[in-house]
Design a protein around this motif. Structure first.
Motif, PDB file in Angstrom:
ATOM      1  N   LEU A   1      32.495  12.643  75.213  1.00  0.00           N
ATOM      2  CA  LEU A   1      33.578  13.219  74.040  1.00  0.00           C
ATOM      3  C   LEU A   1      32.731  13.261  72.458  1.00  0.00           C
ATOM      4  O   LEU A   1      32.884  14.299  71.857  1.00  0.00           O
ATOM      5  CB  LEU A   1      34.629  12.200  73.520  1.00  0.00           C
ATOM      6  N   ALA A   2      31.610  12.602  72.640  1.00  0.00           N
ATOM      7  CA  ALA A   2      30.873  12.632  71.556  1.00  0.00           C
ATOM      8  C   ALA A   2      29.305  12.313  71.998  1.00  0.00           C
ATOM      9  O   ALA A   2      29.125  11.555  72.782  1.00  0.00           O
ATOM     10  CB  ALA A   2      31.118  11.688  70.453  1.00  0.00           C
ATOM     11  N   GLY A   3      28.379  12.861  71.331  1.00  0.00           N
ATOM     12  CA  GLY A   3      26.878  12.649  71.627  1.00  0.00           C
ATOM     13  C   GLY A   3      26.087  13.461  70.737  1.00  0.00           C
ATOM     14  O   GLY A   3      26.309  14.199  69.736  1.00  0.00           O
ATOM     15  N   SER A   4      24.849  13.533  71.301  1.00  0.00           N
ATOM     16  CA  SER A   4      23.809  14.346  70.346  1.00  0.00           C
ATOM     17  C   SER A   4      22.827  14.946  71.427  1.00  0.00           C
ATOM     18  O   SER A   4      22.344  14.279  72.469  1.00  0.00           O
ATOM     19  CB  SER A   4      22.962  13.397  69.606  1.00  0.00           C
ATOM     20  N   TRP A   5      22.361  16.048  71.122  1.00  0.00           N
ATOM     21  CA  TRP A   5      21.393  16.739  72.160  1.00  0.00           C
ATOM     22  C   TRP A   5      19.955  16.657  71.667  1.00  0.00           C
ATOM     23  O   TRP A   5      18.894  17.277  71.999  1.00  0.00           O
ATOM     24  CB  TRP A   5      21.552  18.361  71.967  1.00  0.00           C
ATOM     25  N   ASN A   6      19.685  15.662  70.483  1.00  0.00           N
ATOM     26  CA  ASN A   6      18.585  15.795  69.648  1.00  0.00           C
ATOM     27  C   ASN A   6      18.006  14.421  70.713  1.00  0.00           C
ATOM     28  O   ASN A   6      18.261  13.977  71.444  1.00  0.00           O
ATOM     29  CB  ASN A   6      18.623  15.384  68.325  1.00  0.00           C
ATOM     30  N   ALA A   7      16.637  14.063  70.097  1.00  0.00           N
ATOM     31  CA  ALA A   7      15.780  13.004  70.556  1.00  0.00           C
ATOM     32  C   ALA A   7      16.557  11.550  70.565  1.00  0.00           C
ATOM     33  O   ALA A   7      16.496  10.819  71.428  1.00  0.00           O
ATOM     34  CB  ALA A   7      14.633  12.727  69.647  1.00  0.00           C
ATOM     35  N   ASP A   8      17.489  11.451  69.448  1.00  0.00           N
ATOM     36  CA  ASP A   8      18.364  10.302  69.447  1.00  0.00           C
ATOM     37  C   ASP A   8      19.722  10.114  70.370  1.00  0.00           C
ATOM     38  O   ASP A   8      20.422   9.311  70.389  1.00  0.00           O
ATOM     39  CB  ASP A   8      18.799   9.767  68.026  1.00  0.00           C
ATOM     40  N   GLY A   9      19.727  11.089  71.220  1.00  0.00           N
ATOM     41  CA  GLY A   9      21.125  11.237  72.126  1.00  0.00           C
ATOM     42  C   GLY A   9      21.262  10.254  73.112  1.00  0.00           C
ATOM     43  O   GLY A   9      22.299   9.857  73.024  1.00  0.00           O
ATOM     44  N   ALA A  10      20.278   9.895  73.538  1.00  0.00           N
ATOM     45  CA  ALA A  10      20.390   8.590  74.560  1.00  0.00           C
ATOM     46  C   ALA A  10      20.749   7.306  73.954  1.00  0.00           C
ATOM     47  O   ALA A  10      21.573   6.619  74.535  1.00  0.00           O
ATOM     48  CB  ALA A  10      19.029   8.540  75.019  1.00  0.00           C
TER      49      ALA A  10
END
Length: 243
Positions: free
Chosen positions: A79-88
């Motif tokens: 439902l929520a996340g990030s595709w950048n380096a901090d995504g994990a």
């Protein structure tokens, strides 16, 4: 027997997450097993989780944690996340934090404390060759990836909860979740904690998530008449608050 344990726990953690974060967006939850040859031990896909055979066999001590962690990905990562380096960090770190939060609610706070202590110790003492990296930018192929993202990352979120207070921290996380897919960022986390919890977490985010390492403390108590004096020596440039 072990699948019954997994299903029973799922019936407890899903309502907890739905109440604390937001209602689960699908009507059914499923647990699927897959062979040990699969690349991952577990995988969470929007109300469906895949668990490897070892979790029901040689690594069954991970069963409860695995179920709670993978279902948490319905919220953190799906439902929520990030595709950048901090995504994990926002996917795995928050899923691990949420897993022990849920297990503490279901099985008692001592179970949560055990899990958080395990995460902290694995980060501090089990990294291959002492490898380290900032949890917000560690490369997936790094030998420290699991230790900094899963173990340190989740411990940092638990630390922030302690500083803010659980009720306010979860309120801020619920707002953070609403930023959606590719909407999560370190600045967004700081902003939501300030808006919804009244807490400026910029120092913690910088030193725990954007830097590597941790402080080493030596605590020496001594008796001075009827008074106990405690001397603390700190190695590492970290700002810490002692209870």
């Amino acid at each position: 027997e072990k699948m019954t344990r997994a299903v029973t726990l799922a019936s407890q953690v899903i309502p907890f997450y739905s109440r604390v974060f937001s209602p689960m967006p699908v009507k059914e939850a499923r647990i699927v097993t897959f062979p040990a040859t699969f690349e991952f031990g577990g995988l969470g896909l929007l109300g469906n989780i895949l668990l490897g055979e070892p979790i029901f066999g040689t690594h069954d001590y991970l069963l409860e944690q695995g179920v709670a962690h993978e279902f948490a990905h319905t919220w953190w990562g799906n439902l929520a996340g990030s595709w950048n380096a901090d995504g994990a960090l926002f996917s795995e770190g928050l899923a691990e934090y949420s897993a022990w939060l849920a297990l503490g609610h279901i099985q008692g706070e001592s179970e949560r404390t055990r899990g958080v202590r395990m995460n902290a110790l694995w980060y501090m003492y089990r990294r291959p060759g002492g490898a380290d990296a900032p949890p917000a930018s560690v490369a997936p192929g790094s030998s420290s990836y699991v230790f900094t993202v899963y173990h340190k990352g989740s411990t940092v979120f638990r630390t922030l909860e302690e500083a803010v207070g659980q009720e306010k921290f979860l309120l801020a996380l619920s707002a953070f979740l609403k930023r959606g897919r590719n909407g999560l960022s370190l600045q967004g986390l700081v902003d939501d904690l300030k808006t919804h919890a009244g807490y400026d977490a910029s120092t913690e985010v910088n030193q725990w998530l954007q830097r590597k390492g941790y402080p080493s403390m030596v605590i020496s108590p001594s008796l001075n008449g009827r008074q106990v004096d405690v001397q603390v020596s700190l190695t590492g440039n970290f700002a810490v608050r002692l209870p």
